[in-house]
Design a protein around this motif. Structure first.
Motif, mmCIF file in Angstrom:
data_model
loop_
_atom_site.group_PDB
_atom_site.id
_atom_site.type_symbol
_atom_site.label_atom_id
_atom_site.label_comp_id
_atom_site.label_asym_id
_atom_site.label_seq_id
_atom_site.Cartn_x
_atom_site.Cartn_y
_atom_site.Cartn_z
ATOM 1 N N ASP B 185 31.107 -19.566 12.910
ATOM 2 C CA ASP B 185 31.214 -18.767 11.692
ATOM 3 C C ASP B 185 32.541 -19.068 11.000
ATOM 4 O O ASP B 185 33.543 -18.406 11.242
ATOM 5 C CB ASP B 185 31.118 -17.278 12.079
ATOM 6 C CG ASP B 185 31.018 -16.360 10.868
ATOM 7 O OD1 ASP B 185 31.294 -16.824 9.748
ATOM 8 O OD2 ASP B 185 30.676 -15.183 11.056
ATOM 9 N N GLY B 187 33.584 -18.731 7.901
ATOM 10 C CA GLY B 187 34.137 -17.708 7.019
ATOM 11 C C GLY B 187 34.899 -16.651 7.800
ATOM 12 O O GLY B 187 36.047 -16.319 7.489
ATOM 13 N N PHE B 188 34.278 -16.144 8.852
ATOM 14 C CA PHE B 188 34.929 -15.146 9.692
ATOM 15 C C PHE B 188 36.199 -15.721 10.308
ATOM 16 O O PHE B 188 37.243 -15.069 10.341
ATOM 17 C CB PHE B 188 33.974 -14.686 10.794
ATOM 18 C CG PHE B 188 34.602 -13.779 11.813
ATOM 19 C CD1 PHE B 188 34.813 -12.441 11.528
ATOM 20 C CD2 PHE B 188 34.995 -14.264 13.050
ATOM 21 C CE1 PHE B 188 35.407 -11.600 12.462
ATOM 22 C CE2 PHE B 188 35.590 -13.437 13.989
ATOM 23 C CZ PHE B 188 35.790 -12.101 13.693
ATOM 24 N N ARG B 190 38.200 -17.876 9.167
ATOM 25 C CA ARG B 190 39.316 -17.898 8.216
ATOM 26 C C ARG B 190 39.904 -16.514 8.016
ATOM 27 O O ARG B 190 41.115 -16.370 7.869
ATOM 28 C CB ARG B 190 38.850 -18.472 6.882
ATOM 29 C CG ARG B 190 38.492 -19.930 7.030
ATOM 30 C CD ARG B 190 38.363 -20.603 5.725
ATOM 31 N NE ARG B 190 39.646 -20.706 5.046
ATOM 32 C CZ ARG B 190 39.873 -21.564 4.082
ATOM 33 N NH1 ARG B 190 38.933 -22.380 3.691
ATOM 34 N NH2 ARG B 190 41.037 -21.609 3.488
#
Lengths: 268, 309
Positions: B185, B187-188, B190
């Motif tokens: 994941d 996005g998570f 980051r």
């Protein structure tokens, strides 16, 4: 560098004396290629409430959230979290991405996903101890997924996957929770379970921001509304910002008149 | 086979084969899950201009400059792929396709346009390597493993690939958690402060170093096969990444050992006269293992399809 640019572009300087609001965005512009997806948006999230980010498809709702979190790099703009730059406040933020944004075939179990919420504390090489394990289990319990802890994540239904994502965010013990379409494609039971958890967060004094698409539930679930269609259309309490006029101007012809009437009736 | 024969003739090629296979399979686990598995293929193509340039500069076929040239070319390619992917906003596969064909073509062009035709830079060597020739003539038996003078005569490929393997293991051990989270994941990852861009780049550079070190010893066939086959087979054996890594190491080692033995003795068993290429046989074995895992592996059903509970 980009921040100064934004100030030059006529964003009022007074605004950038940023307050302590959980999330303050000033002059945010994000673009994919030539066309801006989000243009010069200001947003101030009120503490201790539930805010819905709504707008038509392709209006930049998710983009706004991702840029606010530093997942996408904006062309310009400034983001502060509780009055400080985002980078210093990562520990106070929990993010729930869209369920469809990850590959659920990934070889991992439900409990491992929940434990990812603890990775800032664990650091690079920290051992997972009993207390970490029990906290992750606790969070799974709060979303009703405790019995599924050892399942591979691909074996879950969409609603169950969404709840696991929420459990991971709970494990982060943040102050500000940002969720991207948590109710998209989930069953009614899951929607109920998720909203119950979000309301309990609100009661505990946390701030919750949700990218939301279902206009029918806005008045039931939320305290504040941020209406966007590339630019900000309206921002405020549900009564202020969620009106027939603001919706008309955000959605234009895409919202049937009957639907708007229905919403205005619901609003009284 | 006794030690007197085994140690000088078979021990070093076997070890080099195993180390090369494992060094490629380890980062391959992440590359396959990130849908970047073809990066191994890309790297084995793009190193050609690096090797040619190194040869032109030094004027001789010597290993270290060529390794450096290959590594340099691999890193240039990785950076170009990332740049094209990010600037052009296109999918990684397309960016790789553009970069590796261009660089391979550039390598061929250089080779043709300059005076390198007299030297031994041929296709066969690049594809199959020369695993069988990496023998240890200074050894007289197992006792040689303890003799410094004999150890000095080890083929240089062995310490090189061993060192590479240690580096790969250290990288994956140290960055295990961020690698796993950002592969699942991004996005998570980051939002919790993982620098996913730099980490993804580091992973590909580590893969490039493995590929170049393995390429030097065993040729590009093994590199391409080992990045993909053991991890893909391992994925079908388990639903946990930790276990998948273990399986991939087992599969890579089994391919190397069985491939080497079969290449040496298989043809004799069926009445043939000559041994076949060990590298080719190792790659074939890894493919067979993948086929078996695809047919009988316990976790081969893909999620996304409705599950009966």
């Amino acid at each position: 560098m980009m921040l100064e640019l934004a100030a030059d572009q006529g964003v009022s300087i007074a605004d950038s004396n940023l307050d302590d609001s959980p999330l303050a965005i000033r002059g945010l512009t994000v673009s994919y290629g030539q066309k801006p997806a989000v243009f010069s948006v200001d947003m101030t999230v009120q503490p201790g409430g539930m805010t819905a980010i709504i707008g038509p498809n392709g209006a930049g709702k998710s983009t706004l959230l991702k840029a606010a979190l530093g997942i996408l790099s904006p062309l310009s703009g400034q983001v502060t979290v509780y009055g400080k730059p985002l980078e210093q406040q990562r520990a106070r933020i929990a993010y729930v991405p869209q369920r469809a944004s990850v590959d659920w075939d990934f070889p991992t179990r439900v409990i491992d996903v929940a434990l990812m919420g603890l990775s800032r504390q664990l650091g690079l090489l920290g051992r997972i101890r009993v207390r970490h394990m029990s906290r992750a289990m606790d969070c799974l319990n709060r979303v009703g997924m405790r019995d599924f802890a050892d399942r591979q994540i691909g074996q879950l239904s969409g609603g169950q996957q969404q709840r696991v994502f929420l459990a991971r965010a709970l494990a982060q013990e943040a102050d500000l929770y940002l969720l991207d379409e948590p109710f998209a494609g989930v069953d009614a039971a899951t929607e109920k379970a998720i909203i119950a958890v979000l309301k309990s967060l609100k009661e505990a004094g946390k701030t919750v921001v949700v990218v939301h698409h279902d206009l029918a539930t806005v008045t039931d679930y939320f305290d504040h509304v941020f209406l966007i269609n590339t630019r900000k259309v309206a921002e405020g309490t549900v009564a202020e910002a969620f009106t027939a006029e603001t919706l008309q101007s955000a959605y234009g012809g895409r919202l049937a008149t009957a639907q708007i009437d229905q919403i205005s009736r619901a609003l009284g | 086979m006794n030690g007197e024969e085994f140690v000088p003739l078979s021990l070093t090629p076997l070890l080099i084969g195993i180390f090369a296979a494992v060094a490629c399979a380890l980062p391959g686990n992440f590359l396959v899950l990130r849908k970047q598995a073809l990066i191994g293929d890309a790297i084995s193509h793009v190193v050609l201009p690096g090797i040619v340039v190194a040869f032109l500069l030094t004027g001789a076929i010597s290993t270290w400059p060529m390794m450096l040239g290959a590594a340099g070319a691999a890193i240039v390619a990785v950076v170009m792929i990332e740049a094209i992917r990010r600037l052009g906003q296109i999918e990684p596969g397309a960016a790789m396709g553009v970069v590796f064909t261009t660089m391979f073509a550039g390598g061929v062009l250089l080779l043709e346009q300059t005076d390198t035709s007299t030297v031994h830079l041929d296709v066969e060597h690049a594809l199959y390597g020369n695993l069988e020739s990496l023998i240890w003539l200074d050894a007289v038996g197992w006792s040689s493993l303890l003799e410094l003078t004999a150890l000095a005569g080890l083929p240089p490929e062995l310490p090189r690939i061993a060192l590479t393997l240690v580096g790969v293991i250290l990288f994956i051990w140290l960055f295990w958690r961020p690698l796993k989270i950002s592969t699942f994941d991004e996005g998570f990852a980051r939002t919790i402060g993982i620098r996913t861009g730099a980490l993804g780049m580091a992973l590909v550079i580590v893969a490039a170093i493995s590929a170049v070190a393995a390429f030097d010893a065993v040729g590009s066939i093994i590199v391409i096969a080992m990045f993909i086959c053991p991890p893909a087979a391992a994925r079908m054996m388990t639903n946990r990444l930790e276990t998948q890594i273990t399986w991939s190491v087992i599969f890579a080692s089994v391919s190397a050992i069985s491939g080497y033995v079969l290449a040496g003795y298989g043809p004799l068993w069926v009445g043939g006269a000559d041994a076949v290429s060990a590298a080719g046989m190792i790659a074939t074995m890894s493919g067979l293992i993948l086929a078996c895992a695809a047919l009988w592996g316990p976790c081969r059903t893909r999620a996304g399809a409705p599950q009966a509970t």
